[in-house]
Design a protein around this motif. Structure first.
Motif, PDB file in Angstrom:
ATOM      1  N   GLN A  40       0.829  -1.212   0.000  1.00 23.15           N
ATOM      2  CA  GLN A  40       0.000   0.000   0.000  1.00 23.15           C
ATOM      3  C   GLN A  40       0.865   1.265   0.000  1.00 23.15           C
ATOM      4  OE1 GLN A  40      -2.643  -0.558   3.350  1.00 23.15           O
ATOM      5  NE2 GLN A  40      -3.922  -1.993   2.202  1.00 23.15           N
ATOM      6  N   LEU A  41       1.854   1.277  -0.889  1.00 23.15           N
ATOM      7  CA  LEU A  41       2.788   2.396  -0.972  1.00 23.15           C
ATOM      8  C   LEU A  41       2.310   3.506  -1.898  1.00 23.15           C
ATOM      9  CD1 LEU A  41       6.084   0.330  -1.274  1.00 23.15           C
ATOM     10  CD2 LEU A  41       5.157   1.438   0.770  1.00 23.15           C
ATOM     11  N   GLY A  42       1.428   3.171  -2.826  1.00 26.24           N
ATOM     12  CA  GLY A  42       0.980   4.153  -3.801  1.00 26.24           C
ATOM     13  C   GLY A  42       0.487   3.459  -5.053  1.00 26.24           C
ATOM     14  N   GLU A  43       0.803   4.045  -6.203  1.00 28.57           N
ATOM     15  CA  GLU A  43       0.357   3.507  -7.484  1.00 28.57           C
ATOM     16  C   GLU A  43       1.490   3.551  -8.503  1.00 28.57           C
ATOM     17  OE1 GLU A  43      -3.306   5.192  -8.951  1.00 28.57           O
ATOM     18  OE2 GLU A  43      -3.849   5.814  -6.921  1.00 28.57           O
ATOM     19  N   ILE A  44       1.407   2.678  -9.485  1.00 32.79           N
ATOM     20  CA  ILE A  44       2.346   2.651 -10.602  1.00 32.79           C
ATOM     21  C   ILE A  44       1.572   3.021 -11.866  1.00 32.79           C
ATOM     22  CG2 ILE A  44       3.877   1.199 -12.008  1.00 32.79           C
ATOM     23  CD1 ILE A  44       4.910   1.749  -9.182  1.00 32.79           C
ATOM     24  N   ARG A  45       2.136   3.874 -12.670  1.00 35.78           N
ATOM     25  CA  ARG A  45       1.536   4.264 -13.948  1.00 35.78           C
ATOM     26  C   ARG A  45       2.525   3.967 -15.067  1.00 35.78           C
ATOM     27  NH1 ARG A  45      -2.656   3.894 -11.876  1.00 35.78           N
ATOM     28  NH2 ARG A  45      -3.939   5.571 -11.134  1.00 35.78           N
ATOM     29  N   GLY A  46       1.986   3.678 -16.228  1.00 35.75           N
ATOM     30  CA  GLY A  46       2.806   3.381 -17.391  1.00 35.75           C
ATOM     31  C   GLY A  46       2.872   4.562 -18.353  1.00 35.75           C
ATOM     32  N   PRO A  47       3.254   4.299 -19.578  1.00 37.47           N
ATOM     33  CA  PRO A  47       3.475   5.372 -20.549  1.00 37.47           C
ATOM     34  C   PRO A  47       2.198   6.081 -20.996  1.00 37.47           C
ATOM     35  CG  PRO A  47       3.687   3.244 -21.594  1.00 37.47           C
ATOM     36  CD  PRO A  47       3.557   2.996 -20.122  1.00 37.47           C
ATOM     37  N   GLU A  48       1.027   5.533 -20.671  1.00 37.64           N
ATOM     38  CA  GLU A  48      -0.215   6.208 -21.040  1.00 37.64           C
ATOM     39  C   GLU A  48      -0.480   7.422 -20.145  1.00 37.64           C
ATOM     40  OE1 GLU A  48      -1.080   3.550 -17.708  1.00 37.64           O
ATOM     41  OE2 GLU A  48      -0.018   3.229 -19.576  1.00 37.64           O
ATOM     42  N   PHE A  49       0.328   7.602 -19.112  1.00 40.84           N
ATOM     43  CA  PHE A  49       0.154   8.664 -18.126  1.00 40.84           C
ATOM     44  C   PHE A  49       1.256   9.698 -18.315  1.00 40.84           C
ATOM     45  CE2 PHE A  49       0.458  10.549 -13.907  1.00 40.84           C
ATOM     46  CZ  PHE A  49      -0.865  10.727 -13.568  1.00 40.84           C
ATOM     47  N   ALA A  50       0.929  10.838 -18.906  1.00 40.92           N
ATOM     48  CA  ALA A  50       1.917  11.902 -19.087  1.00 40.92           C
ATOM     49  C   ALA A  50       2.092  12.655 -17.778  1.00 40.92           C
ATOM     50  CB  ALA A  50       1.474  12.860 -20.183  1.00 40.92           C
ATOM     51  N   MET A  51       3.329  12.990 -17.453  1.00 42.14           N
ATOM     52  CA  MET A  51       3.573  13.774 -16.247  1.00 42.14           C
ATOM     53  C   MET A  51       4.014  15.177 -16.638  1.00 42.14           C
ATOM     54  SD  MET A  51       7.052  12.141 -14.781  1.00 42.14           S
ATOM     55  CE  MET A  51       8.589  12.893 -15.208  1.00 42.14           C
ATOM     56  N   ARG A  52       3.588  16.139 -15.849  1.00 38.91           N
ATOM     57  CA  ARG A  52       3.903  17.537 -16.129  1.00 38.91           C
ATOM     58  C   ARG A  52       5.004  17.989 -15.190  1.00 38.91           C
ATOM     59  NH1 ARG A  52       1.543  22.533 -14.195  1.00 38.91           N
ATOM     60  NH2 ARG A  52       0.232  21.190 -12.914  1.00 38.91           N
ATOM     61  N   ILE A  53       6.027  18.608 -15.757  1.00 40.40           N
ATOM     62  CA  ILE A  53       7.123  19.176 -14.976  1.00 40.40           C
ATOM     63  C   ILE A  53       7.024  20.695 -15.167  1.00 40.40           C
ATOM     64  CG2 ILE A  53       9.617  19.266 -14.645  1.00 40.40           C
ATOM     65  CD1 ILE A  53       9.707  16.492 -16.067  1.00 40.40           C
ATOM     66  N   PRO A  54       6.672  21.446 -14.102  1.00 39.67           N
ATOM     67  CA  PRO A  54       6.417  22.868 -14.273  1.00 39.67           C
ATOM     68  C   PRO A  54       7.641  23.698 -14.684  1.00 39.67           C
ATOM     69  CG  PRO A  54       5.935  22.179 -11.997  1.00 39.67           C
ATOM     70  CD  PRO A  54       6.408  20.980 -12.753  1.00 39.67           C
ATOM     71  N   GLN A  55       8.812  23.399 -14.148  1.00 38.10           N
ATOM     72  CA  GLN A  55       9.993  24.190 -14.489  1.00 38.10           C
ATOM     73  C   GLN A  55      11.136  23.279 -14.890  1.00 38.10           C
ATOM     74  OE1 GLN A  55      10.209  27.440 -14.818  1.00 38.10           O
ATOM     75  NE2 GLN A  55       8.075  27.653 -14.236  1.00 38.10           N
ATOM     76  N   ARG A  57       8.992  24.076 -18.483  1.00 40.08           N
ATOM     77  CA  ARG A  57       7.680  23.603 -18.918  1.00 40.08           C
ATOM     78  C   ARG A  57       7.829  22.366 -19.802  1.00 40.08           C
ATOM     79  NH1 ARG A  57       5.472  28.478 -21.989  1.00 40.08           N
ATOM     80  NH2 ARG A  57       4.883  26.707 -23.196  1.00 40.08           N
ATOM     81  N   ARG A  58       7.446  21.217 -19.247  1.00 40.34           N
ATOM     82  CA  ARG A  58       7.570  19.973 -20.010  1.00 40.34           C
ATOM     83  C   ARG A  58       6.469  19.004 -19.642  1.00 40.34           C
ATOM     84  NH1 ARG A  58      14.022  19.147 -20.567  1.00 40.34           N
ATOM     85  NH2 ARG A  58      14.324  21.259 -21.218  1.00 40.34           N
ATOM     86  N   ARG A  59       6.115  18.166 -20.595  1.00 43.84           N
ATOM     87  CA  ARG A  59       5.241  17.025 -20.348  1.00 43.84           C
ATOM     88  C   ARG A  59       5.992  15.811 -20.873  1.00 43.84           C
ATOM     89  NH1 ARG A  59       0.064  17.878 -18.586  1.00 43.84           N
ATOM     90  NH2 ARG A  59      -0.631  19.997 -18.788  1.00 43.84           N
ATOM     91  N   ARG A  60       6.273  14.895 -19.990  1.00 40.13           N
ATOM     92  CA  ARG A  60       7.046  13.714 -20.349  1.00 40.13           C
ATOM     93  C   ARG A  60       6.177  12.466 -20.265  1.00 40.13           C
ATOM     94  NH1 ARG A  60      11.419  15.068 -23.184  1.00 40.13           N
ATOM     95  NH2 ARG A  60      12.737  16.503 -22.062  1.00 40.13           N
ATOM     96  N   THR A  61       6.519  11.475 -21.065  1.00 44.71           N
ATOM     97  CA  THR A  61       5.832  10.190 -21.055  1.00 44.71           C
ATOM     98  C   THR A  61       6.832   9.157 -20.546  1.00 44.71           C
ATOM     99  OG1 THR A  61       4.576  10.901 -22.977  1.00 44.71           O
ATOM    100  CG2 THR A  61       4.492   8.569 -22.437  1.00 44.71           C
ATOM    101  N   PRO A  62       6.788   8.853 -19.247  1.00 44.51           N
ATOM    102  CA  PRO A  62       7.773   7.925 -18.684  1.00 44.51           C
ATOM    103  C   PRO A  62       7.439   6.471 -19.021  1.00 44.51           C
ATOM    104  CG  PRO A  62       6.218   8.570 -17.006  1.00 44.51           C
ATOM    105  CD  PRO A  62       5.860   9.352 -18.241  1.00 44.51           C
ATOM    106  N   ASP A  63       8.436   5.605 -19.010  1.00 44.14           N
ATOM    107  CA  ASP A  63       8.187   4.171 -19.174  1.00 44.14           C
ATOM    108  C   ASP A  63       7.398   3.642 -17.995  1.00 44.14           C
ATOM    109  OD1 ASP A  63       9.482   4.011 -21.587  1.00 44.14           O
ATOM    110  OD2 ASP A  63      11.382   3.399 -20.731  1.00 44.14           O
ATOM    111  N   GLY A  64       7.671   4.156 -16.817  1.00 49.60           N
ATOM    112  CA  GLY A  64       6.961   3.775 -15.609  1.00 49.60           C
ATOM    113  C   GLY A  64       7.133   4.861 -14.583  1.00 49.60           C
ATOM    114  N   MET A  65       6.118   5.049 -13.732  1.00 41.94           N
ATOM    115  CA  MET A  65       6.181   6.111 -12.751  1.00 41.94           C
ATOM    116  C   MET A  65       5.510   5.659 -11.460  1.00 41.94           C
ATOM    117  SD  MET A  65       5.063  10.046 -13.272  1.00 41.94           S
ATOM    118  CE  MET A  65       3.327  10.016 -12.993  1.00 41.94           C
TER     119      MET A  65
END
Length: 71
Positions: A40-55, A57-65
């Motif tokens: 129960q540590l959290g969740e894992i997301r794959g490449p369908e989940f884009a992450m936003r990095i504010p500074q 300005r970027r949106r990345r598609t990680p292999d896993g997060m």
């Protein structure tokens, strides 16, 4: 299929992944997901989940997060 990432206001196209890469990625996400879920540590997301990095300005598609429960 081609994917893209948003970097500093511009779209950067990314090459499609290989079959071997996709299989390894699916395996890794499955194994890591079972570990994280069991504890129960959290969740894992794959490449369908884009992450936003504010500074910068970027949106990345990680292999896993990993997203911790406290987030």
């Amino acid at each position: 299929y081609w994917t893209g990432e948003w970097v500093d206001g511009e779209l950067e196209l990314m090459s499609p992944v290989s079959n071997q890469h996709a299989r390894l990625q699916n395996w890794f996400i499955s194994v890591l997901g079972l570990f994280v879920e069991a504890r129960q540590l959290g969740e894992i997301r794959g490449p369908e989940f884009a992450m936003r990095i504010p500074q910068p300005r970027r949106r990345r598609t990680p292999d896993g997060m990993f997203i911790a429960t406290g987030r």
